[in-house]
Write an enzyme that holds these catalytic residues in place. Structure first.
Site, PDB file in Angstrom:
ATOM      1  N   ASP A 145       0.641  -1.406  -0.195  1.00 39.39           N
ATOM      2  CA  ASP A 145      -0.162   0.098   0.092  1.00 39.39           C
ATOM      3  C   ASP A 145       0.954   1.294   0.088  1.00 39.39           C
ATOM      4  O   ASP A 145       0.545   2.418   0.335  1.00 39.39           O
ATOM      5  CB  ASP A 145      -1.116   0.014   1.344  1.00 39.39           C
ATOM      6  CG  ASP A 145      -2.333  -0.736   0.724  1.00 39.39           C
ATOM      7  OD1 ASP A 145      -2.617  -1.109  -0.083  1.00 39.39           O
ATOM      8  OD2 ASP A 145      -3.218  -0.777   1.774  1.00 39.39           O
ATOM      9  N   CYS A 202     -19.791  -9.612 -10.898  1.00 41.59           N
ATOM     10  CA  CYS A 202     -20.701  -8.867 -10.270  1.00 41.59           C
ATOM     11  C   CYS A 202     -22.216  -8.857 -10.658  1.00 41.59           C
ATOM     12  O   CYS A 202     -23.027  -8.678  -9.894  1.00 41.59           O
ATOM     13  CB  CYS A 202     -20.160  -7.242 -10.150  1.00 41.59           C
ATOM     14  SG  CYS A 202     -18.941  -7.005  -8.803  1.00 41.59           S
ATOM     15  N   CYS A 205     -25.816  -7.031  -9.965  1.00 36.65           N
ATOM     16  CA  CYS A 205     -25.962  -6.708  -8.418  1.00 36.65           C
ATOM     17  C   CYS A 205     -25.492  -5.162  -8.287  1.00 36.65           C
ATOM     18  O   CYS A 205     -24.423  -4.906  -8.750  1.00 36.65           O
ATOM     19  CB  CYS A 205     -25.190  -7.871  -7.621  1.00 36.65           C
ATOM     20  SG  CYS A 205     -25.226  -7.027  -5.933  1.00 36.65           S
ATOM     21  N   CYS A 208     -23.791  -2.792  -3.247  1.00 31.05           N
ATOM     22  CA  CYS A 208     -22.753  -2.222  -2.646  1.00 31.05           C
ATOM     23  C   CYS A 208     -23.192  -0.675  -2.941  1.00 31.05           C
ATOM     24  O   CYS A 208     -22.798   0.296  -1.887  1.00 31.05           O
ATOM     25  CB  CYS A 208     -21.489  -2.268  -3.042  1.00 31.05           C
ATOM     26  SG  CYS A 208     -21.265  -2.199  -4.917  1.00 31.05           S
ATOM     27  N   CYS A 228     -16.264   9.150   0.847  1.00 30.64           N
ATOM     28  CA  CYS A 228     -16.300   7.960   1.466  1.00 30.64           C
ATOM     29  C   CYS A 228     -16.018   7.969   2.949  1.00 30.64           C
ATOM     30  O   CYS A 228     -15.021   8.674   3.370  1.00 30.64           O
ATOM     31  CB  CYS A 228     -14.824   7.092   0.756  1.00 30.64           C
ATOM     32  SG  CYS A 228     -14.688   5.524   1.483  1.00 30.64           S
ATOM     33  N   CYS A 255     -14.760   2.082   7.187  1.00 31.69           N
ATOM     34  CA  CYS A 255     -16.006   1.574   6.965  1.00 31.69           C
ATOM     35  C   CYS A 255     -16.112   0.120   6.146  1.00 31.69           C
ATOM     36  O   CYS A 255     -15.313  -0.066   5.129  1.00 31.69           O
ATOM     37  CB  CYS A 255     -16.683   2.439   6.072  1.00 31.69           C
ATOM     38  SG  CYS A 255     -18.376   2.086   5.685  1.00 31.69           S
ATOM     39  N   CYS A 258     -20.001  -1.506   2.274  1.00 29.28           N
ATOM     40  CA  CYS A 258     -19.833  -2.052   0.982  1.00 29.28           C
ATOM     41  C   CYS A 258     -19.221  -3.375   0.824  1.00 29.28           C
ATOM     42  O   CYS A 258     -19.704  -4.154  -0.062  1.00 29.28           O
ATOM     43  CB  CYS A 258     -19.253  -0.883  -0.132  1.00 29.28           C
ATOM     44  SG  CYS A 258     -17.424  -1.095   0.107  1.00 29.28           S
ATOM     45  N   CYS A 262     -21.984  -7.273   0.397  1.00 30.22           N
ATOM     46  CA  CYS A 262     -21.773  -8.031  -0.953  1.00 30.22           C
ATOM     47  C   CYS A 262     -22.019  -9.522  -0.773  1.00 30.22           C
ATOM     48  O   CYS A 262     -21.349 -10.414   0.130  1.00 30.22           O
ATOM     49  CB  CYS A 262     -20.089  -7.850  -1.194  1.00 30.22           C
ATOM     50  SG  CYS A 262     -19.635  -8.754  -2.702  1.00 30.22           S
TER      51      CYS A 262
END
Length: 367
Positions: A145, A202, A205, A208, A228, A255, A258, A262
């Site tokens: 990251d 996906c 759908c 999210c 966000c 958070c 989402c 799923c």
């Protein structure tokens, strides 16, 4: 070589690994990535995360092409770690006095807090060493990251998963509770070493997108980071915009909404390992407990964890918002103390929270 890298990755503690070719300079794939990233920045969707715009001496943003930062790059090794825990979800019923900390930040090793950056980088170094031993003279760079590249883009190219409508990497086998480590290498990708991009599963759908309280998912696979909750509670400095506060609910750090809604995560296996066990006290933590933390207690609980970077002041700012959203009158004494304090941001946020609790009380909205 591919088999050796994947085997060493699993041995080191990752749950999946794959290899992606670095798109050739000037190729259609590189052009599309550049255009999408530049549009994201131009539209202000990166909010105050200015590090995303780091550029070279010629002014080229590093994340627009892997060759900008690494001219020698020919391939990227992707290692995925499943951090799912056998615990409740953010969308499950919870007490009014309980907040929510994102699942990835629950990690610890016994009584000691851990940060996934450090835990996974140690694992990644072991994989990197295997590559260097097998190919003397190869150039490599490892990141968790922190590198100037778009990891999820390469995860999709490598076949680890597809990019879901919530912008997370989705794996049919593991779900989306994934942390990624990358090793950029100068090794040429041989025929048959790459699985190929994963199919998008996906379908129709939109759970999210529908569930995002702040409408941060402005379209499938498109996020406005400034809206966000993860950005607001972790990255955002100063006051959080007032229109964003009520939708934040009880989220005080990150958070998971989402991902919790799923369908692909319904059967996501429990992951983690030594150093990445969930700490029980961080699952639905007491807002009273968080609010009473002084500097010493904050350091004792969160030194070495992802929450350390956000700091106690911002965590208390987020906690004040969660208190206001709860409507719980037992929070009023602490909020009034904060409102009269010297921290300007916390005082303003606490004043808002007091007004919220009083409004809900006068309108008969309290339980």
């Amino acid at each position: 070589m591919r088999a050796r890298i994947v085997a060493r990755s699993l041995e080191a503690g990752f749950h999946a690994a794959a290899i992606a070719p670095a798109p050739e300079s000037g190729s259609e794939g590189e052009r599309l990535l550049r255009e999408r990233f530049l549009a994201f920045i131009a539209q202000g969707r990166g909010a105050e995360m200015h590090y995303l715009q780091r550029a070279d001496e010629q002014g080229n943003m590093l994340r627009t092409s892997i060759h900008t930062a690494f001219p020698w790059a020919r391939s990227v090794v992707l290692c995925a770690f499943n951090y799912n825990a056998a615990a409740s979800r953010s969308i499950d019923p919870a007490g009014k006095s309980e907040g929510w900390i994102a699942r990835y930040a629950w990690s610890g090793d016994g009584e000691k807090a851990t940060d996934y950056h450090n835990v996974l980088l140690a694992k990644l170094r072991a994989v990197e060493q295997t590559i260097q031993d097998a190919a003397p003279g190869v150039q490599t760079r490892s990141y968790v990251d922190t590198g100037p590249l778009v990891e999820r883009h390469f995860a999709q190219l490598a076949g680890l998963g597809w990019i879901g409508k919530n912008t997370c990497v989705m794996s049919q086998e593991l779900g989306s509770w994934l942390l990624l480590g990358v090793i950029v290498t100068s090794l040429e990708v041989q025929s048959g070493a790459v699985l190929g991009p994963a199919a998008d599963r996906c379908g129709s759908c939109t759970r999210c997108i529908d569930a995002c309280p702040t409408d941060a998912l402005i379209a499938p696979r498109q996020m406005d980071a400034g809206r966000c909750i993860a950005y607001l509670t972790i990255e955002k400095k100063g006051s959080i915009p007032e229109e964003m506060r009520a939708p934040m609910g009880r989220q005080i750090f990150g958070c998971d909404i989402c991902q919790d809604v799923c369908p692909w995560n319904r059967k996501s296996p429990v992951g983690g390992d030594e150093g990445m066990h969930a700490r029980d006290e961080l699952i639905n933590p007491s807002l009273h407990w968080i609010a009473e933390m002084g500097n010493a207690e904050f350091r004792a609980h969160f030194r070495g964890s992802p929450l350390e970077r956000t700091g106690r002041k911002r965590l208390h700012r987020n906690t004040a918002i969660a208190m206001g959203n709860s409507g719980d009158v037992t929070f009023l004494p602490k909020l009034k103390e904060w409102a009269a304090g010297d921290d300007v941001v916390l005082a303003e946020t606490a004043t808002w929270a007091i007004a919220e609790i009083q409004r809900k009380s006068s309108e008969g909205l309290l339980c």
